[in-house]
Design a protein around this motif. Structure first.
Motif, mmCIF file in Angstrom:
data_model
loop_
_atom_site.group_PDB
_atom_site.id
_atom_site.type_symbol
_atom_site.label_atom_id
_atom_site.label_comp_id
_atom_site.label_asym_id
_atom_site.label_seq_id
_atom_site.Cartn_x
_atom_site.Cartn_y
_atom_site.Cartn_z
ATOM 1 N N LEU A 128 0.834 -1.199 0.000
ATOM 2 C CA LEU A 128 0.000 0.000 0.000
ATOM 3 C C LEU A 128 0.872 1.253 0.000
ATOM 4 O O LEU A 128 1.918 1.293 0.652
ATOM 5 N N PRO A 129 0.470 2.303 -0.704
ATOM 6 C CA PRO A 129 1.282 3.534 -0.740
ATOM 7 C C PRO A 129 1.302 4.233 0.608
ATOM 8 O O PRO A 129 0.312 4.208 1.346
ATOM 9 N N GLN A 130 2.436 4.856 0.918
ATOM 10 C CA GLN A 130 2.543 5.614 2.168
ATOM 11 C C GLN A 130 1.641 6.846 2.137
ATOM 12 O O GLN A 130 1.057 7.222 3.138
ATOM 13 N N ARG A 131 1.539 7.465 0.964
ATOM 14 C CA ARG A 131 0.707 8.665 0.812
ATOM 15 C C ARG A 131 -0.251 8.449 -0.367
ATOM 16 O O ARG A 131 0.028 8.880 -1.481
ATOM 17 N N PRO A 132 -1.362 7.788 -0.132
ATOM 18 C CA PRO A 132 -2.293 7.497 -1.228
ATOM 19 C C PRO A 132 -2.896 8.776 -1.802
ATOM 20 O O PRO A 132 -3.128 9.755 -1.081
ATOM 21 N N THR A 133 -3.124 8.778 -3.105
ATOM 22 C CA THR A 133 -3.710 9.946 -3.762
ATOM 23 C C THR A 133 -5.179 10.116 -3.416
ATOM 24 O O THR A 133 -5.723 11.211 -3.527
ATOM 25 N N GLN A 134 -5.832 9.030 -2.994
ATOM 26 C CA GLN A 134 -7.224 9.070 -2.561
ATOM 27 C C GLN A 134 -7.361 8.220 -1.298
ATOM 28 O O GLN A 134 -6.702 7.180 -1.186
ATOM 29 N N PRO A 135 -8.203 8.628 -0.350
ATOM 30 C CA PRO A 135 -8.376 7.831 0.877
ATOM 31 C C PRO A 135 -8.763 6.378 0.598
ATOM 32 O O PRO A 135 -8.315 5.469 1.293
ATOM 33 N N LEU A 136 -9.586 6.158 -0.438
ATOM 34 C CA LEU A 136 -10.012 4.792 -0.750
ATOM 35 C C LEU A 136 -8.835 3.874 -1.055
ATOM 36 O O LEU A 136 -8.880 2.672 -0.776
ATOM 37 N N LEU A 137 -7.766 4.444 -1.628
ATOM 38 C CA LEU A 137 -6.625 3.628 -2.046
ATOM 39 C C LEU A 137 -5.762 3.193 -0.870
ATOM 40 O O LEU A 137 -4.800 2.457 -1.052
ATOM 41 N N SER A 138 -6.095 3.631 0.330
ATOM 42 C CA SER A 138 -5.411 3.137 1.534
ATOM 43 C C SER A 138 -6.128 1.923 2.112
ATOM 44 O O SER A 138 -5.720 1.390 3.143
ATOM 45 N N SER A 148 -9.466 0.446 6.396
ATOM 46 C CA SER A 148 -8.077 0.928 6.369
ATOM 47 C C SER A 148 -7.108 -0.252 6.400
ATOM 48 O O SER A 148 -7.114 -1.061 7.332
ATOM 49 N N GLY A 149 -6.267 -0.365 5.368
ATOM 50 C CA GLY A 149 -5.351 -1.495 5.280
ATOM 51 C C GLY A 149 -4.285 -1.470 6.350
ATOM 52 O O GLY A 149 -3.979 -2.507 6.959
ATOM 53 N N ARG A 150 -3.684 -0.310 6.590
ATOM 54 C CA ARG A 150 -2.627 -0.213 7.598
ATOM 55 C C ARG A 150 -3.163 -0.584 8.976
ATOM 56 O O ARG A 150 -2.522 -1.333 9.727
ATOM 57 N N GLU A 195 -2.075 -3.811 11.362
ATOM 58 C CA GLU A 195 -1.551 -3.711 12.721
ATOM 59 C C GLU A 195 -2.403 -4.510 13.707
ATOM 60 O O GLU A 195 -1.875 -5.148 14.627
ATOM 61 N N ILE A 196 -3.700 -4.480 13.503
ATOM 62 C CA ILE A 196 -4.592 -5.257 14.368
ATOM 63 C C ILE A 196 -4.331 -6.746 14.188
ATOM 64 O O ILE A 196 -4.221 -7.502 15.162
ATOM 65 N N ALA A 197 -4.227 -7.194 12.945
ATOM 66 C CA ALA A 197 -4.037 -8.623 12.670
ATOM 67 C C ALA A 197 -2.764 -9.159 13.309
ATOM 68 O O ALA A 197 -2.719 -10.298 13.776
ATOM 69 N N GLN A 198 -1.717 -8.332 13.346
ATOM 70 C CA GLN A 198 -0.447 -8.763 13.936
ATOM 71 C C GLN A 198 -0.538 -8.958 15.438
ATOM 72 O O GLN A 198 0.206 -9.759 16.008
ATOM 73 N N ARG A 199 -1.459 -8.241 16.089
ATOM 74 C CA ARG A 199 -1.497 -8.232 17.554
ATOM 75 C C ARG A 199 -2.687 -8.981 18.154
ATOM 76 O O ARG A 199 -2.892 -8.955 19.365
ATOM 77 N N LEU A 200 -3.447 -9.647 17.323
ATOM 78 C CA LEU A 200 -4.594 -10.384 17.841
ATOM 79 C C LEU A 200 -4.136 -11.551 18.720
ATOM 80 O O LEU A 200 -3.094 -12.148 18.459
#
Length: 380
Positions: free
Chosen positions: A21-31, A70-72, A76-81
């Motif tokens: 995923l891009p660090q700075r997506p051009t559109q919120p949907l792309l995150s 939100s992908g990010r 992060e949630i998936a890693q800490r479940l």
């Protein structure tokens, strides 16, 4: 939408999908990460119009459906479940994630506005995943990090009937590796210039998947490459432009070279280079039996070390940047390395140094990996 899935399987799938995923997506949907559940299968995808990642895993689906979150954050949630099965459901405009005693409620983005993820139905050919991953590791480090010239920030893929050659350069060095290719489309030749970041991630991610399938698509409307392995797929737009003809820089044969212990020279470079300023070069003097490393740093700090070497041909003195040399030596993946000296029209100016793997002190490798490094001007 409602499904239950193994926690580790869910974490691996989400991590793969959101990694690019891009660090700075051009559109919120792309995150966002797109979650699709149907027929006991969970698919998680991401897409930013240039790169897509898609993977499918088995899940217990009680209500099929789609959701975009939100992908990010999901990563992060998936890693800490906690270690328990994950239950995920969509209730109105919220995505509920429950696992053991943990519960999360995430806002859902409008999934109907999400772009169509590319689907590639063809396969150009395939290569063993472990060999492909090794080749990527050897070559991609030489790609330029400077976006001023996008064409050299990629890795050039060149396919012929039964081989795939990867090449990268940053003007100071060229790395290339050829591997066997199982041609599936009957194409006699194909080329694709793929962003090095994508190539690197694909090499790491697909290394344990047995075979990696490649599809190179150039149909006028789009130019992209797809990598597939297991139940995972990554697509990327190709870099446009003409790749420099760096292959012609490699000499057909070299009769002046030194054979050294790869590990011994790596260790010596690390020690002697301690006194150097950043971007400074080391001086290497090759003679029969030894190579002498010399460094002059700040505040009159100096260092000298010798390493055993077997020299064929004339004695040679070259000045090389330590990190570039170390990259080449480590990429040989062999006990011994051959450092060959090419000629130029100027007797006082050494040509590029060619680094290849060596099976033993006396036996050359098949040279499927080659690393050409431009020396610095000698200052003394």
């Amino acid at each position: 939408m409602r499904f239950t899935v193994n926690r580790d399987v869910f974490n691996e799938a989400v991590s793969f999908a959101v990694k690019l995923l891009p660090q700075r997506p051009t559109q919120p949907l792309l995150s966002g990460a797109l979650i699709e559940a149907s027929d006991d299968e969970l698919t998680i995808s991401s897409f930013d119009y240039e790169v897509s990642a898609r993977t499918s895993v088995t899940a217990q689906v009680s209500e099929p459906g789609r959701a975009l979150v939100s992908g990010r954050l999901l990563g992060e949630i998936a890693q800490r479940l906690p270690h328990a099965d994950v239950e995920l459901s969509l209730l109105e405009n919220r995505v509920q994630v429950r696992c053991g005693s943990a519960s999360f409620s995430l806002p859902a983005m409008p999934v109907e506005e999400y772009p169509q993820i590319p689907r590639i139905d063809t396969v150009s050919g395939e290569v063993p995943a472990d060999v492909f991953a090794e080749a990527v590791g050897q070559v991609s480090l030489a790609a330029s990090k400077d976006d001023v010239t996008p064409v050299i920030t990629g890795v050039q893929f060149e396919v012929d009937e039964n081989s795939l050659t990867l090449t990268a350069t940053d003007r100071y060095r060229v790395a290339t590796r050829g591997i066997d290719w199982e041609n599936r489309a009957g194409e006699e030749s194909l080329t694709a210039l793929v962003p090095s970041k994508i190539v690197t991630e694909v090499g790491k991610t697909f290394s344990g998947d047995g075979q990696v399938q490649l599809a190179i698509v150039k149909d006028g409307e789009r130019e992209l490459v797809a990598f597939s392995g297991g139940r995972k797929t990554v697509t990327s737009l190709l870099i446009k432009g003409n790749y420099p003809p760096v292959g012609r820089l490699f000499p057909e044969s070299v009769d002046n070279y030194a054979v050294v212990s790869t590990a011994d020279l790596i260790e010596a470079v690390g020690r002697v280079g301690l006194v150097l300023e950043r971007e400074a070069a080391l001086r290497f003097s090759f003679a029969e039996g030894t190579v002498t490393l010399e460094a002059a740093g700040t505040e009159s700090a100096q260092a000298v070390e010798t390493v055993d070497a077997h020299l064929v041909g004339d004695e040679m003195v070259v000045s090389l940047k330590p990190q570039f040399l170390l990259d080449g030596l480590r990429s040989t993946h062999s006990e011994f390395a051959r450092i060959a000296f090419t000629r130029t029209d100027n007797p006082g100016k050494p040509g590029p140094v060619l680094i290849t793997s060596q099976r033993s002190k006396d036996e050359a490798d098949e040279e499927s990996f080659r690393y050409l490094l431009q020396p610095n001007l000698l200052l003394r």
